[in-house]
Design a protein around this motif. Structure first.
Motif, PDB file in Angstrom:
ATOM      1  N   ASP A 174       8.754  -6.683   8.521  1.00  0.00           N
ATOM      2  CA  ASP A 174       9.542  -5.448   7.688  1.00  0.00           C
ATOM      3  C   ASP A 174       8.908  -5.165   6.389  1.00  0.00           C
ATOM      4  N   ASP A 175       8.061  -6.135   5.978  1.00  0.00           N
ATOM      5  CA  ASP A 175       7.405  -5.874   4.819  1.00  0.00           C
ATOM      6  C   ASP A 175       5.831  -6.165   4.806  1.00  0.00           C
ATOM      7  N   VAL A 176       5.026  -5.712   3.812  1.00  0.00           N
ATOM      8  CA  VAL A 176       3.822  -5.987   3.550  1.00  0.00           C
ATOM      9  C   VAL A 176       3.426  -6.512   2.003  1.00  0.00           C
ATOM     10  N   THR A 177       2.630  -7.592   1.991  1.00  0.00           N
ATOM     11  CA  THR A 177       2.513  -7.880   0.443  1.00  0.00           C
ATOM     12  C   THR A 177       0.955  -7.655   0.346  1.00  0.00           C
ATOM     13  N   LEU A 178       0.535  -7.292  -0.782  1.00  0.00           N
ATOM     14  CA  LEU A 178      -0.682  -7.073  -1.110  1.00  0.00           C
ATOM     15  C   LEU A 178      -1.064  -7.553  -2.371  1.00  0.00           C
ATOM     16  N   VAL A 193      -7.797  -1.548   1.397  1.00  0.00           N
ATOM     17  CA  VAL A 193      -6.412  -1.629   1.489  1.00  0.00           C
ATOM     18  C   VAL A 193      -5.627  -0.732   2.331  1.00  0.00           C
ATOM     19  N   ALA A 194      -6.041   0.388   2.509  1.00  0.00           N
ATOM     20  CA  ALA A 194      -5.393   1.245   3.343  1.00  0.00           C
ATOM     21  C   ALA A 194      -5.560   1.047   4.794  1.00  0.00           C
ATOM     22  N   GLU A 195      -6.850   0.325   5.306  1.00  0.00           N
ATOM     23  CA  GLU A 195      -6.822  -0.094   6.571  1.00  0.00           C
ATOM     24  C   GLU A 195      -6.105  -1.454   6.792  1.00  0.00           C
ATOM     25  N   LEU A 196      -6.132  -2.356   5.815  1.00  0.00           N
ATOM     26  CA  LEU A 196      -5.237  -3.428   5.987  1.00  0.00           C
ATOM     27  C   LEU A 196      -3.693  -3.365   6.127  1.00  0.00           C
ATOM     28  N   ALA A 215       4.625   5.233   4.284  1.00  0.00           N
ATOM     29  CA  ALA A 215       4.582   5.472   2.709  1.00  0.00           C
ATOM     30  C   ALA A 215       4.117   4.353   2.068  1.00  0.00           C
ATOM     31  N   SER A 216       4.285   3.238   2.645  1.00  0.00           N
ATOM     32  CA  SER A 216       3.589   2.284   1.553  1.00  0.00           C
ATOM     33  C   SER A 216       2.032   2.224   1.531  1.00  0.00           C
ATOM     34  N   VAL A 217       1.569   2.706   2.665  1.00  0.00           N
ATOM     35  CA  VAL A 217       0.106   2.722   2.530  1.00  0.00           C
ATOM     36  C   VAL A 217      -0.665   3.615   1.311  1.00  0.00           C
ATOM     37  N   PRO A 218      -0.288   4.728   1.022  1.00  0.00           N
ATOM     38  CA  PRO A 218      -0.827   5.454  -0.165  1.00  0.00           C
ATOM     39  C   PRO A 218      -0.319   4.840  -1.366  1.00  0.00           C
ATOM     40  N   PHE A 219       1.034   4.267  -1.321  1.00  0.00           N
ATOM     41  CA  PHE A 219       1.737   3.492  -2.570  1.00  0.00           C
ATOM     42  C   PHE A 219       0.702   2.452  -2.948  1.00  0.00           C
ATOM     43  N   LEU A 220       0.420   1.434  -1.859  1.00  0.00           N
ATOM     44  CA  LEU A 220      -0.335   0.267  -2.174  1.00  0.00           C
ATOM     45  C   LEU A 220      -1.787   0.597  -2.406  1.00  0.00           C
ATOM     46  N   ARG A 221      -2.382   1.660  -2.003  1.00  0.00           N
ATOM     47  CA  ARG A 221      -3.574   2.029  -2.329  1.00  0.00           C
ATOM     48  C   ARG A 221      -3.705   2.618  -3.567  1.00  0.00           C
ATOM     49  N   ARG A 222      -2.843   3.248  -4.235  1.00  0.00           N
ATOM     50  CA  ARG A 222      -2.737   3.536  -5.722  1.00  0.00           C
ATOM     51  C   ARG A 222      -2.494   2.287  -6.650  1.00  0.00           C
ATOM     52  N   PHE A 223      -1.652   1.622  -6.119  1.00  0.00           N
ATOM     53  CA  PHE A 223      -1.362   0.156  -6.823  1.00  0.00           C
ATOM     54  C   PHE A 223      -2.766  -0.410  -7.016  1.00  0.00           C
ATOM     55  N   ALA A 224      -3.346  -0.636  -6.075  1.00  0.00           N
ATOM     56  CA  ALA A 224      -4.655  -1.359  -6.076  1.00  0.00           C
ATOM     57  C   ALA A 224      -5.597  -0.548  -6.899  1.00  0.00           C
ATOM     58  N   GLY A 225      -5.690   0.613  -6.817  1.00  0.00           N
ATOM     59  CA  GLY A 225      -6.570   1.403  -7.690  1.00  0.00           C
ATOM     60  C   GLY A 225      -6.197   1.313  -9.304  1.00  0.00           C
ATOM     61  N   ALA A 226      -4.963   1.294  -9.516  1.00  0.00           N
ATOM     62  CA  ALA A 226      -4.523   0.890 -10.930  1.00  0.00           C
ATOM     63  C   ALA A 226      -4.795  -0.152 -11.534  1.00  0.00           C
ATOM     64  N   ALA A 227      -4.549  -1.377 -10.588  1.00  0.00           N
ATOM     65  CA  ALA A 227      -5.312  -2.748 -10.933  1.00  0.00           C
ATOM     66  C   ALA A 227      -6.735  -2.496 -11.205  1.00  0.00           C
TER      67      ALA A 227
END
Length: 150
Positions: free
Chosen positions: A72-76, A58-61, A28-40
């Protein structure tokens, strides 16, 4: 029980425009971080073309972290300096041993194994730094002149 780490950013640390977000390394973090990046990207008034490229990279990485590591976590981290948008994804895990048996490069019929090639097609060859503390993958996306710049 699943907990999600809060997002941090944007800040001015190390780049005039910067956004950072840490999430649990789950699908679930993949689309969340993709949207976070798009908002930035939208906040920084970058082009739709840049937004599309950032979404793919972002989705690939992030997917690589979720699927191929024990983190356990991923930081963008996103940062803009001059005409470059740096995209960096960090984890605190190790590659899963079963992934080392994959052929390189991936065969055309493979369902996976081409993520970094896709990243390179959008932004340039990614830099991969693996340490005992985890892995950082970064890539630079060249920008055309932004609004308000020469």
């Amino acid at each position: 029980m699943t907990t999600t780490l809060p997002c941090r950013g944007p800040s001015t640390e190390a780049a005039p425009l910067r956004a950072v977000c840490t999430r649990e390394a789950i699908p679930a973090s993949v689309p969340f971080l993709r949207r976070f990046a798009g908002a930035a990207v939208d906040r920084w008034e970058l082009s739709g073309e840049v937004r599309d490229a950032v979404a793919v990279v972002v989705a690939e990485l992030v997917t690589n972290v979720v699927v191929h590591t024990t983190s356990d976590d991923v930081t963008l981290c996103l940062g803009v300096r001059a005409d470059v948008l740096k995209i960096e994804v960090r984890d605190r895990g190790h590659w899963r041993p079963e992934d080392h048996d994959r052929p390189d490069p991936a065969p055309a019929h493979a369902e996976g194994g081409r993520g970094l090639d896709i990243v390179a097609a959008y932004s340039g060859v990614p830099a991969v730094r693996a340490t005992a503390a985890g892995t950082t993958v970064s890539t630079d996306l060249r920008l055309r002149s932004r609004p308000g710049t020469a």
